[in-house]
Design an enzyme around this catalytic site. Structure first.
Site, mmCIF file in Angstrom:
data_model
loop_
_atom_site.group_PDB
_atom_site.id
_atom_site.type_symbol
_atom_site.label_atom_id
_atom_site.label_comp_id
_atom_site.label_asym_id
_atom_site.label_seq_id
_atom_site.Cartn_x
_atom_site.Cartn_y
_atom_site.Cartn_z
ATOM 1 N N ASP A 159 0.788 -1.246 0.000
ATOM 2 C CA ASP A 159 0.000 0.000 0.000
ATOM 3 C C ASP A 159 0.820 1.297 0.000
ATOM 4 O O ASP A 159 0.512 2.219 0.766
ATOM 5 C CB ASP A 159 -0.958 0.022 1.209
ATOM 6 C CG ASP A 159 -1.983 -1.105 1.193
ATOM 7 O OD1 ASP A 159 -1.993 -1.903 0.240
ATOM 8 O OD2 ASP A 159 -2.787 -1.177 2.148
ATOM 9 N N LYS A 178 -6.958 -5.022 -2.844
ATOM 10 C CA LYS A 178 -7.666 -5.538 -1.658
ATOM 11 C C LYS A 178 -8.616 -4.478 -1.130
ATOM 12 O O LYS A 178 -8.423 -3.284 -1.383
ATOM 13 C CB LYS A 178 -6.680 -5.986 -0.580
ATOM 14 C CG LYS A 178 -5.776 -4.886 -0.055
ATOM 15 C CD LYS A 178 -4.760 -5.470 0.917
ATOM 16 C CE LYS A 178 -3.878 -4.384 1.487
ATOM 17 N NZ LYS A 178 -4.593 -3.348 2.238
ATOM 18 N N CYS A 235 -1.787 -2.877 7.808
ATOM 19 C CA CYS A 235 -1.720 -3.799 6.672
ATOM 20 C C CYS A 235 -0.418 -4.595 6.632
ATOM 21 O O CYS A 235 -0.419 -5.766 6.252
ATOM 22 C CB CYS A 235 -1.975 -3.042 5.382
ATOM 23 S SG CYS A 235 -3.671 -2.395 5.330
#
Ligand code: ZN
Length: 214
Positions: free
Chosen positions: A17, A115, A160
């Protein structure tokens, strides 16, 4: 001096990310999140295999505080699958905030895994959505390709990165978290809790400089 780890052909770097919304100026900015870009750019050159994750929410995602009238970002509510921190709207599909940081240079990345694209379930982990049962398919992808050990870097360390590392460990992969290639959000002590949890599992935390080419 920290032990050095040589990169093996069956290792992958999982870059989590590194997107505009998680960098300064973004909607869910992680403090100094952009500092990981240069570190990841150097680090990825030592790996044959790199996979990127990209948080990728539809508008009105259930993890957004704006989807729950009267709620504010960073409050925790209970959704059908369990507790969920409410976030500012972020990483909405096809917005600038969802794009990778413009400085990220990983031309040899082999897979971009989206995701969080189901409206009703968040997904911190690259392996399972937050209901803990819906797989993303990443474990199968890695196994089919004979990739056995993950080095995890990116944003944010305490969400994450943490969940991805823990799930990888539980799935039987080797896991190393590259701590200086991560930055944390740190809500309610979440960064310290992450260090403790990874230590309890026996997941190594190392610095990028300790990772060397074979
Ligand atoms: Zn998200």
């Amino acid at each position: 001096m920290a032990e050095r780890i040589a990169v093996a052909p069956s290792d992958i770097l999982l870059v989590v990310d590194v997107q505009n919304d998680f960098c300064p100026g973004g909607n869910l900015a992680v403090t100094k999140g952009d500092e990981v870009v240069a570190i990841v750019n150097r680090l990825c050159q030592r790996f044959h295999h790199v996979v990127l994750t990209q948080d990728w929410h539809p508008r009105g995602h259930l993890s957004f505080a704006s989807s729950h009238p009267g709620r504010k970002p960073f409050e925790t509510i209970v959704l059908p699958y369990g507790p969920q921190v409410l976030w500012p709207d972020h990483c909405v599909q096809e917005t600038q905030g969802a794009e990778f940081h413009a400085g990220l240079r990983i031309p040899h990345a082999e897979l971009v895994l989206h995701k969080g694209y189901h409206r009703a379930i968040d997904s911190y982990s690259a392996f399972f959505e937050n209901d803990r049962t819906t797989p993303t398919g990443l474990a199968g992808y890695l196994r089919e390709r004979g990739l056995a050990r993950l080095f995890v870097a990116g944003l944010a360390f305490d969400f994450c990165v943490r969940y991805s590392a823990e799930d990888a460990h539980r799935a039987g992969f080797g896991v190393v978290v590259v701590e200086d290639a991560c930055r944390a959000i740190d809500v309610d002590g979440s960064a310290a809790a992450t260090r403790q949890s990874l230590a309890d599992l026996g997941v190594a935390l190392i610095g990028a400089d300790a990772i060397v080419e074979r």
